[in-house]
Design a protein around this motif. Structure first.
Motif, PDB file in Angstrom:
ATOM      1  N   ARG A 111       0.851  -1.193   0.000  1.00 59.79           N
ATOM      2  CA  ARG A 111       0.000   0.000   0.000  1.00 59.79           C
ATOM      3  C   ARG A 111       0.884   1.238   0.000  1.00 59.79           C
ATOM      4  NH1 ARG A 111      -2.324   4.068   2.961  1.00 59.79           N
ATOM      5  NH2 ARG A 111      -4.542   4.478   2.545  1.00 59.79           N
ATOM      6  N   TYR A 112       0.629   2.173  -0.935  1.00 61.50           N
ATOM      7  CA  TYR A 112       1.340   3.434  -1.013  1.00 61.50           C
ATOM      8  C   TYR A 112       0.388   4.549  -0.567  1.00 61.50           C
ATOM      9  CZ  TYR A 112       3.629   0.408  -4.485  1.00 61.50           C
ATOM     10  OH  TYR A 112       4.215  -0.639  -5.146  1.00 61.50           O
ATOM     11  N   GLY A 113       0.843   5.391   0.341  1.00 61.81           N
ATOM     12  CA  GLY A 113       0.007   6.489   0.813  1.00 61.81           C
ATOM     13  C   GLY A 113       0.815   7.773   0.954  1.00 61.81           C
ATOM     14  N   TYR A 114       0.102   8.912   1.148  1.00 59.42           N
ATOM     15  CA  TYR A 114       0.745  10.218   1.205  1.00 59.42           C
ATOM     16  C   TYR A 114       0.169  11.019   2.357  1.00 59.42           C
ATOM     17  CZ  TYR A 114       2.203   8.554  -3.292  1.00 59.42           C
ATOM     18  OH  TYR A 114       2.730   7.763  -4.273  1.00 59.42           O
ATOM     19  N   LEU A 115       1.064  11.607   3.161  1.00 59.28           N
ATOM     20  CA  LEU A 115       0.616  12.325   4.355  1.00 59.28           C
ATOM     21  C   LEU A 115       0.004  13.679   4.027  1.00 59.28           C
ATOM     22  CD1 LEU A 115       3.572  11.629   6.846  1.00 59.28           C
ATOM     23  CD2 LEU A 115       1.349  10.478   6.713  1.00 59.28           C
TER      24      LEU A 115
END
Length: 236
Positions: A111-115
């Motif tokens: 899973r790739y996520g961005y703050l």
């Protein structure tokens, strides 16, 4: 962001050292014992699937992982620079086990996520990983498929196929490389990327790497141009 055939991992070194695989840790861990590890990687810039993610600036990737028998999980965080976004975080989980005669099978999720993604821009993406690798007695090779039904806010399914190989050339030096192809459904943005480089093990827990990276994604301009990336990784 650059169309979103871009994403991350710090240079090619992190891809070789970490790889979201956990396979080595899974095989080495005691069957009834949790094994923990951590790493810190720095690079002259952050390249993912041949495309820059840090606008040509240096990048740092920190990760922690755990394995229990053949199961593994981990998390990482790194700096990026696109679409006003500065920080990416990643989670991965999977199962890696030998199946026969030096061949290892690996299935997992990443899973790739961005703050700090802009409001209304949902870039978070989950990919299914299917991989096979084989040790030929020093020379190793593998193939990995990554599949998603929503590729970084495109609402389109995508597939990525990569073949890789590595071989030691001395006690401390290893040569490795890979060729990958990114495919996005209903798009003319498919492209191929490749890299080759050498890694040196220093003091047991430090790896230095220098790598040539290029793509045929001319439509991405300078973000996908050929380049040399130097990086180092420290394992704890």
């Amino acid at each position: 962001m650059l169309y979103r055939v871009t994403k991350t991992l710090i240079g090619a070194c992190a891809a070789c050292v970490l790889g979201f695989s956990g396979a080595a840790n899974a095989q080495d861990a005691e069957q009834n014992e949790i094994s923990w590890s951590a790493s810190l990687t720095g690079a002259t810039e952050y390249i993912w699937r041949g495309v820059e993610q840090s606008a040509g600036d240096p990048a740092v990737f920190a990760a922690v992982s755990a394995s229990y028998g053949n199961f593994y999980a981990g998390a990482g965080i790194e700096n990026v620079d696109f679409a006003g976004i500065d920080t990416e975080y990643d989670f991965w989980v999977g199962y890696a086990a030998p199946i026969a005669y030096g061949t290892t099978f690996d299935i997992g999720l990443v899973r790739y996520g961005y703050l700090d993604a802009p409001s209304g821009l949902d870039l978070d993406t989950v990919e299914l990983k299917l991989a096979l690798s084989h040790d030929f007695g020093g020379f190793s090779a593998g193939i990995t498929a990554m599949i998603t039904d929503d590729f970084f806010a495109t609402e389109a399914s995508a597939q990525h196929i990569e073949v890789n190989a590595s071989t030691p050339v001395s006690e401390n030096w290893t040569i490795s490389g890979s060729v990958g192809h990114q495919m996005l459904d209903n798009s003319t943005g498919n492209y191929t990327h490749w890299n080759i480089g050498a890694s040196r093990s220093v003091a047991g827990n430090v790896t230095l790497d220098i790598r040539y990276i290029d793509t045929d994604a001319d439509y991405l301009g300078g973000a996908a141009d050929e380049r040399i990336v130097a990086s180092f990784s420290v394992a704890f």
